[in-house]
Design a protein around this motif. Structure first.
Motif, PDB file in Angstrom:
ATOM      1  N   GLU A 272       0.827  -1.205   0.000  1.00 34.13           N
ATOM      2  CA  GLU A 272       0.000   0.000   0.000  1.00 34.13           C
ATOM      3  C   GLU A 272       0.864   1.258   0.000  1.00 34.13           C
ATOM      4  O   GLU A 272       0.554   2.229  -0.705  1.00 34.13           O
ATOM      5  CB  GLU A 272      -0.918  -0.018   1.225  1.00 34.13           C
ATOM      6  N   HIS A 273       1.950   1.228   0.783  1.00 27.34           N
ATOM      7  CA  HIS A 273       2.845   2.381   0.803  1.00 27.34           C
ATOM      8  C   HIS A 273       3.502   2.588  -0.556  1.00 27.34           C
ATOM      9  O   HIS A 273       3.644   3.727  -1.023  1.00 27.34           O
ATOM     10  CB  HIS A 273       3.911   2.171   1.878  1.00 27.34           C
ATOM     11  N   PHE A 274       3.873   1.476  -1.191  1.00 33.54           N
ATOM     12  CA  PHE A 274       4.488   1.575  -2.515  1.00 33.54           C
ATOM     13  C   PHE A 274       3.500   2.136  -3.538  1.00 33.54           C
ATOM     14  O   PHE A 274       3.863   2.988  -4.369  1.00 33.54           O
ATOM     15  CB  PHE A 274       4.971   0.189  -2.945  1.00 33.54           C
ATOM     16  N   VAL A 275       2.261   1.655  -3.473  1.00 40.10           N
ATOM     17  CA  VAL A 275       1.246   2.165  -4.402  1.00 40.10           C
ATOM     18  C   VAL A 275       0.990   3.651  -4.162  1.00 40.10           C
ATOM     19  O   VAL A 275       0.844   4.435  -5.112  1.00 40.10           O
ATOM     20  CB  VAL A 275      -0.052   1.345  -4.263  1.00 40.10           C
ATOM     21  N   GLN A 276       0.948   4.052  -2.895  1.00 40.03           N
ATOM     22  CA  GLN A 276       0.754   5.468  -2.594  1.00 40.03           C
ATOM     23  C   GLN A 276       1.915   6.319  -3.108  1.00 40.03           C
ATOM     24  O   GLN A 276       1.709   7.410  -3.642  1.00 40.03           O
ATOM     25  CB  GLN A 276       0.593   5.651  -1.091  1.00 40.03           C
ATOM     26  N   THR A 277       3.137   5.773  -2.971  1.00 37.98           N
ATOM     27  CA  THR A 277       4.299   6.499  -3.484  1.00 37.98           C
ATOM     28  C   THR A 277       4.224   6.641  -4.998  1.00 37.98           C
ATOM     29  O   THR A 277       4.499   7.712  -5.556  1.00 37.98           O
ATOM     30  CB  THR A 277       5.592   5.769  -3.082  1.00 37.98           C
ATOM     31  N   LEU A 278       3.856   5.542  -5.667  1.00 37.38           N
ATOM     32  CA  LEU A 278       3.716   5.615  -7.123  1.00 37.38           C
ATOM     33  C   LEU A 278       2.624   6.600  -7.521  1.00 37.38           C
ATOM     34  O   LEU A 278       2.778   7.368  -8.481  1.00 37.38           O
ATOM     35  CB  LEU A 278       3.403   4.223  -7.684  1.00 37.38           C
ATOM     36  N   THR A 279       1.526   6.569  -6.772  1.00 40.85           N
ATOM     37  CA  THR A 279       0.421   7.473  -7.095  1.00 40.85           C
ATOM     38  C   THR A 279       0.849   8.926  -6.953  1.00 40.85           C
ATOM     39  O   THR A 279       0.520   9.767  -7.805  1.00 40.85           O
ATOM     40  CB  THR A 279      -0.777   7.175  -6.181  1.00 40.85           C
ATOM     41  N   LYS A 280       1.589   9.237  -5.889  1.00 41.23           N
ATOM     42  CA  LYS A 280       2.071  10.606  -5.706  1.00 41.23           C
ATOM     43  C   LYS A 280       3.047  10.991  -6.810  1.00 41.23           C
ATOM     44  O   LYS A 280       3.070  12.133  -7.272  1.00 41.23           O
ATOM     45  CB  LYS A 280       2.736  10.743  -4.342  1.00 41.23           C
ATOM     46  N   THR A 281       3.884  10.024  -7.222  1.00 37.06           N
ATOM     47  CA  THR A 281       4.845  10.306  -8.295  1.00 37.06           C
ATOM     48  C   THR A 281       4.131  10.539  -9.607  1.00 37.06           C
ATOM     49  O   THR A 281       4.431  11.496 -10.346  1.00 37.06           O
ATOM     50  CB  THR A 281       5.840   9.145  -8.427  1.00 37.06           C
ATOM     51  N   PHE A 282       3.175   9.674  -9.919  1.00 37.88           N
ATOM     52  CA  PHE A 282       2.460   9.789 -11.184  1.00 37.88           C
ATOM     53  C   PHE A 282       1.480  10.959 -11.186  1.00 37.88           C
ATOM     54  O   PHE A 282       1.023  11.370 -12.265  1.00 37.88           O
ATOM     55  CB  PHE A 282       1.698   8.497 -11.483  1.00 37.88           C
ATOM     56  N   ALA A 283       1.161  11.476 -10.013  1.00 36.28           N
ATOM     57  CA  ALA A 283       0.193  12.576  -9.950  1.00 36.28           C
ATOM     58  C   ALA A 283       0.724  13.823 -10.636  1.00 36.28           C
ATOM     59  O   ALA A 283      -0.059  14.666 -11.088  1.00 36.28           O
ATOM     60  CB  ALA A 283      -0.154  12.878  -8.496  1.00 36.28           C
ATOM     61  N   HIS A 284       2.050  13.986 -10.718  1.00 34.46           N
ATOM     62  CA  HIS A 284       2.636  15.173 -11.320  1.00 34.46           C
ATOM     63  C   HIS A 284       2.998  14.968 -12.788  1.00 34.46           C
ATOM     64  O   HIS A 284       3.528  15.892 -13.417  1.00 34.46           O
ATOM     65  CB  HIS A 284       3.887  15.588 -10.532  1.00 34.46           C
ATOM     66  N   LEU A 285       2.724  13.788 -13.322  1.00 37.15           N
ATOM     67  CA  LEU A 285       3.039  13.541 -14.726  1.00 37.15           C
ATOM     68  C   LEU A 285       1.930  14.101 -15.609  1.00 37.15           C
ATOM     69  O   LEU A 285       0.747  13.937 -15.305  1.00 37.15           O
ATOM     70  CB  LEU A 285       3.187  12.042 -14.983  1.00 37.15           C
ATOM     71  N   PRO A 286       2.298  14.731 -16.722  1.00 36.01           N
ATOM     72  CA  PRO A 286       1.264  15.207 -17.653  1.00 36.01           C
ATOM     73  C   PRO A 286       0.691  14.095 -18.516  1.00 36.01           C
ATOM     74  O   PRO A 286      -0.280  14.316 -19.248  1.00 36.01           O
ATOM     75  CB  PRO A 286       2.012  16.234 -18.499  1.00 36.01           C
ATOM     76  N   ILE A 287       1.294  12.936 -18.460  1.00 39.87           N
ATOM     77  CA  ILE A 287       0.844  11.793 -19.258  1.00 39.87           C
ATOM     78  C   ILE A 287      -0.116  10.950 -18.422  1.00 39.87           C
ATOM     79  O   ILE A 287       0.162  10.627 -17.264  1.00 39.87           O
ATOM     80  CB  ILE A 287       2.048  10.936 -19.716  1.00 39.87           C
ATOM     81  N   GLY A 288      -1.246  10.585 -18.997  1.00 35.43           N
ATOM     82  CA  GLY A 288      -2.217   9.756 -18.296  1.00 35.43           C
ATOM     83  C   GLY A 288      -1.734   8.315 -18.181  1.00 35.43           C
ATOM     84  O   GLY A 288      -1.217   7.743 -19.154  1.00 35.43           O
ATOM     85  N   LEU A 289      -1.903   7.745 -16.998  1.00 33.59           N
ATOM     86  CA  LEU A 289      -1.470   6.367 -16.744  1.00 33.59           C
ATOM     87  C   LEU A 289      -2.646   5.559 -16.214  1.00 33.59           C
ATOM     88  O   LEU A 289      -3.346   5.987 -15.294  1.00 33.59           O
ATOM     89  CB  LEU A 289      -0.318   6.342 -15.741  1.00 33.59           C
ATOM     90  N   ALA A 290      -2.836   4.372 -16.766  1.00 27.16           N
ATOM     91  CA  ALA A 290      -3.875   3.442 -16.292  1.00 27.16           C
ATOM     92  C   ALA A 290      -3.311   2.036 -16.369  1.00 27.16           C
ATOM     93  O   ALA A 290      -2.859   1.603 -17.432  1.00 27.16           O
ATOM     94  CB  ALA A 290      -5.147   3.555 -17.133  1.00 27.16           C
ATOM     95  N   ILE A 291      -3.318   1.329 -15.228  1.00 17.66           N
ATOM     96  CA  ILE A 291      -2.811  -0.039 -15.154  1.00 17.66           C
ATOM     97  C   ILE A 291      -3.989  -0.959 -14.866  1.00 17.66           C
ATOM     98  O   ILE A 291      -4.717  -0.762 -13.893  1.00 17.66           O
ATOM     99  CB  ILE A 291      -1.736  -0.183 -14.067  1.00 17.66           C
ATOM    100  N   PHE A 292      -4.163  -1.957 -15.725  1.00 17.71           N
ATOM    101  CA  PHE A 292      -5.228  -2.950 -15.574  1.00 17.71           C
ATOM    102  C   PHE A 292      -4.601  -4.274 -15.151  1.00 17.71           C
ATOM    103  O   PHE A 292      -3.588  -4.705 -15.725  1.00 17.71           O
ATOM    104  CB  PHE A 292      -5.997  -3.128 -16.883  1.00 17.71           C
ATOM    105  N   ASP A 293      -5.190  -4.915 -14.119  1.00 14.91           N
ATOM    106  CA  ASP A 293      -4.635  -6.151 -13.592  1.00 14.91           C
ATOM    107  C   ASP A 293      -4.929  -7.302 -14.543  1.00 14.91           C
ATOM    108  O   ASP A 293      -5.473  -7.113 -15.640  1.00 14.91           O
ATOM    109  CB  ASP A 293      -5.173  -6.433 -12.188  1.00 14.91           C
ATOM    110  N   ARG A 294      -4.583  -8.525 -14.120  1.00 14.68           N
ATOM    111  CA  ARG A 294      -4.744  -9.688 -14.982  1.00 14.68           C
ATOM    112  C   ARG A 294      -6.211  -9.972 -15.283  1.00 14.68           C
ATOM    113  O   ARG A 294      -6.528 -10.622 -16.281  1.00 14.68           O
ATOM    114  CB  ARG A 294      -4.097 -10.905 -14.331  1.00 14.68           C
ATOM    115  N   GLY A 295      -7.119  -9.495 -14.438  1.00 15.60           N
ATOM    116  CA  GLY A 295      -8.541  -9.631 -14.696  1.00 15.60           C
ATOM    117  C   GLY A 295      -9.089  -8.493 -15.526  1.00 15.60           C
ATOM    118  O   GLY A 295     -10.301  -8.377 -15.716  1.00 15.60           O
ATOM    119  N   ARG A 296      -8.184  -7.623 -16.019  1.00 15.24           N
ATOM    120  CA  ARG A 296      -8.522  -6.460 -16.855  1.00 15.24           C
ATOM    121  C   ARG A 296      -9.436  -5.491 -16.125  1.00 15.24           C
ATOM    122  O   ARG A 296     -10.346  -4.909 -16.710  1.00 15.24           O
ATOM    123  CB  ARG A 296      -9.133  -6.906 -18.181  1.00 15.24           C
TER     124      ARG A 296
END
Length: 535
Positions: A272-296
Motif C-alpha cells: 500500500e505504501h508503494f502504491v501510494q508512493t507511485l500514485t504521488k509520483t504519477f500525480a505530477h506527470l502530464p501523461i495519463g497512466l492506467a494499469i489494468f490487472d490480470r482480470g482487466r
C-alpha cells in the motif's frame, strides 16, 4: 412357511456354525507350559475372511466400534493397531496369488507373524496367522496390566496421540466458553501467553490461562469459519503481532485457531505504501497512466488520466473493466469515431492483445481537433499499462514545419538554377526541380540515395574532365576556412555551366549550377588562390 424352505434354512445355519467352529478349531495354538497365574495372558481375537470380519471376541468388537472407519474391516483394525505395533501393515502389502501360495506352501499352508509393541515397557504383542482366505489376528497382554476393557485403552492411546499432535502444532489453539473463560489450550497458546506477559513459558502454565484474544467470540458476532485479524502487543517487539483467527462452534463452547499473519500484514502495508508512493509520483506527470490487472480491471490511475479523458474520478475509483473504460470514452467522443462498431471492437481487442504481448502504439485524432498517443505495455503478473499523451501541440508543430518545408520546396522549384544542398556528413539534403531535370532528366530524385561522392561521380561522367569535383569534395569535408568559390564546366553534350559552391550554417554546403552563354577556360579556384598569394 414352506417346510422345504424351513429345512433349507436350518441346514444352512448348521453348516455356517460348523464352518465357523471348524475354522476356530483350526487356529493353531502356541505350545508351552501352563501359564502362571501371575503371568497369565488375556487374548483378544479377530477372524477375517478376506478383508471382512466374520468373528471376534467381546473386547474386539468394542475396539472396532471406536476405531476410525476405513474401506474394509481389516484395514480399520490395522490402522487402529499400527501406532502401537509398527510394521503390522507390511504383512498386507500387495502380492500376486503365486507369491502368496508359495509363501504358504513353505509354512505348511500357513503363515505366522508376531509383532511386539513399539514401547519397550509395553509387554503386549500381536500374533497374525493366515491360511487360505482366512486371517486370524490375536492381541495378547498380561491380565495384570490389562485395562478394564480394550475400548478404554484404545481411547486413552488415541487421546495421547491427539494431545501430542495438538501440542506440537505451531499455531495457537484454544477452547473457551461463551463467557470467554479458557477451558483448554495447546502449548503454542501458552507460549504466546508467556511471551505477552514477558515470563518464562513454564510460569505461564497456570490454570485457567490468560485470555489473549478478547475480541474473538462467537457470541459477540465473530463469524464462524471466517478469518478475522487480531493484533497483540508482545513484549520485546516494536510492532504489533497480527494473527488470523478462525472460530467454530463446539457444543456449548467454541474452538478457535490462530495463525501468525504478521508477515502478510507487513507485506500488504509495504505494498500500500508503494502504491501510494507511485500514485504521488504519477500525480505530477502530464501523461495519463492506467494499469489494468490480470482480470482487466483498473488497478491504478493518475489524475492526468481523468484530466485528459474527462472520465470522472468516482467512475475510475470503482475499478471498471477495460471494456467499460473504452465504452465510456466512446460515449464521451474521446475515441476516434470508427466506421462501424464491429471494427471498433476489433481494434480494442487488438490493443489489449498487442499490449499484453509487446508494445502497442496508436494515434487518436479526435473530432474536437485534439490528438492523443495511446501506448500499451505489458506489466508484471499479466497486467497491462496504458499511457495516454496529448500530442496536439507536437502534431501542430509538425504540420506547421511540414507546411514550411513544402513552401520552401516550392520556392526552390521556381529557381532556374539547379540547386543541391549537402549536410555536414556529405549527404544530399535538398534539391529543386531544375537539378533533377539537369542531371537525371526527371522532375525529382531520391535524396537518401546520394552523398557528395556519388553525386560528384555522376557529374564527372556527364562532364569533360576537370579538377572541380575533387575541390568540391574537399570543400564539403573541410570543417573550417570555408568561403564561396565558383568555376566553369562543360558537359559532354556541349552545354556550358557555371558551378557556385557556398558554405551554409552547420557545415552544410550549397552547390548551384547556372547555364552560361559561352564557357571560359577552367581555372581552379584553389589554384587562383595560390597564385594570388605567390604574387
Amino acid at each position: 412357511m414352506d417346510p422345504s424352505l424351513a429345512l433349507a434354512t436350518v441346514l444352512l445355519s448348521v453348516a455356517a456354525a460348523a464352518l465357523t467352529t471348524l475354522a476356530l478349531g483350526h487356529w493353531p495354538r502356541r505350545p508351552g507350559p501352563a501359564a502362571d497365574p501371575a503371568t497369565e495372558e488375556s487374548e483378544t481375537s479377530f477372524l477375517f475372511e478376506g478383508a471382512r470380519l466374520v468373528d471376534a471376541s467381546g473386547p474386539a468388537s468394542g475396539l472396532l466400534e471406536t476405531a476410525e472407519k476405513r474401506e474394509t474391516d481389516l484395514l480399520t483394525l490395522v490402522c487402529a493397531l499400527k501406532p502401537r505395533f509398527p510394521g503390522l501393515d507390511t504383512v498386507f502389502s500387495p502380492q500376486s496369488p503365486a507369491e502368496v501360495a508359495a509363501a504358504d506352501a513353505e509354512d505348511g499352508g500357513e503363515s505366522r507373524h508376531v509383532f511386539p509393541a513399539h514401547a519397550p515397557e509395553d509387554p503386549a504383542r500381536i500374533e497374525l496367522c493366515r491360511w487360505e482366505e482366512f486371517i486370524r489376528i490375536t492381541l495378547s497382554q498380561p491380565v495384570a496390566e490389562q485395562p478394564e476393557d480394550w475400548e478404554c485403552g484404545f481411547l486413552r492411546q488415541e487421546n495421547r496421540a491427539l494431545r501430542q499432535l495438538l501440542n506440537k502444532s505451531p499455531y495457537p489453539i484454544w477452547r473457551q466458553t461463551s463467557g470467554g473463560e479458557i477451558t483448554w489450550a495447546n502449548a503454542a497458546y501458552l507460549d504466546l501467553a508467556a511471551q505477552q506477559a514477558d515470563i518464562h513459558p513454564e510460569d505461564a502454565r497456570g490454570w485457567p490461562p490468560v485470555r489473549l484474544f478478547s475480541d474473538i467470540s462467537l457470541d459477540d458476532g465473530t463469524p464462524e469459519g471466517k478469518a478475522c485479524r487480531v493484533s497483540l502487543r508482545l513484549v520485546g517487539r516494536k510492532e504489533e503481532a497480527w494473527f488470523e483467527c478462525r472460530s467454530f462452534a463446539a457444543g456449548r463452547e467454541s474452538l478457535h485457531y490462530a495463525a501468525d499473519a504478521s508477515a502478510t500484514v507487513t507485506a500488504q502495508r509495504n505494498l500500500e505504501h508503494f502504491v501510494q508512493t507511485l500514485t504521488k509520483t504519477f500525480a505530477h506527470l502530464p501523461i495519463g497512466l492506467a494499469i489494468f490487472d490480470r482480470g482487466r480491471r483498473l488497478a491504478l490511475f493518475n489524475p492526468a488520466m481523468g484530466d485528459l479523458t474527462g472520465l470522472p474520478a468516482d467512475f475510475l475509483s470503482q475499478r471498471p473493466t477495460l471494456d467499460a473504460v473504452f465504452d465510456r470514452l466512446r460515449e464521451s467522443r474521446m475515441l476516434p469515431e470508427p466506421r462501424n462498431y464491429a471494427e471498433w471492437r476489433r481494434r480494442i481487442t487488438q490493443a489489449e492483445t498487442e499490449s499484453a504481448n509487446g508494445i502497442y502504439e496508436e494515434t487518436w485524432s479526435l473530432p474536437s481537433g485534439r490528438t492523443f498517443r495511446l501506448t500499451g505495455r505489458p506489466h508484471p503478473d499479466n497486467a497491462i499499462a496504458f499511457l495516454l499523451e496529448d500530442i496536439s501541440t507536437e502534431v501542430s508543430l509538425t504540420r506547421h514545419f511540414r507546411a514550411e518545408l513544402e513552401i520552401s520546396q516550392s520556392v526552390l522549384d521556381t529557381v532556374e538554377d539547379a540547386i543541391a544542398v549537402f549536410s555536414e556528413g556529405g549527404r544530399l539534403a535538398f534539391t529543386n526541380r531544375a537539378f533533377a531535370q539537369l542531371w537525371f532528366g526527371a522532375d525529382e530524385c531520391a535524396l537518401s540515395e546520394f552523398t557528395i561522392f556519388e553525386a560528384s561521380r555522376i557529374w564527372r561522367e556527364q562532364c569533360h574532365p576537370t579538377p572541380v569535383w575533387g575541390d568540391l569534395r574537399e570543400f564539403a569535408a573541410a570543417p573550417t576556412n570555408r568561403s564561396e568559390w565558383e568555376a566553369d564546366i562543360r558537359m559532354v553534350d556541349g552545354r556550358a555551366l557555371r558551378i557556385v559552391v557556398s558554405p551554409l550554417p552547420g557545415n552544410a554546403t550549397l552547390v548551384r549550377f547556372r547555364a552560361v552563354d559561352a564557357a571560359i577556360p577552367f581555372v581552379s579556384a584553389r589554384l587562383n588562390a595560390r597564385r594570388s598569394r605567390s604574387a
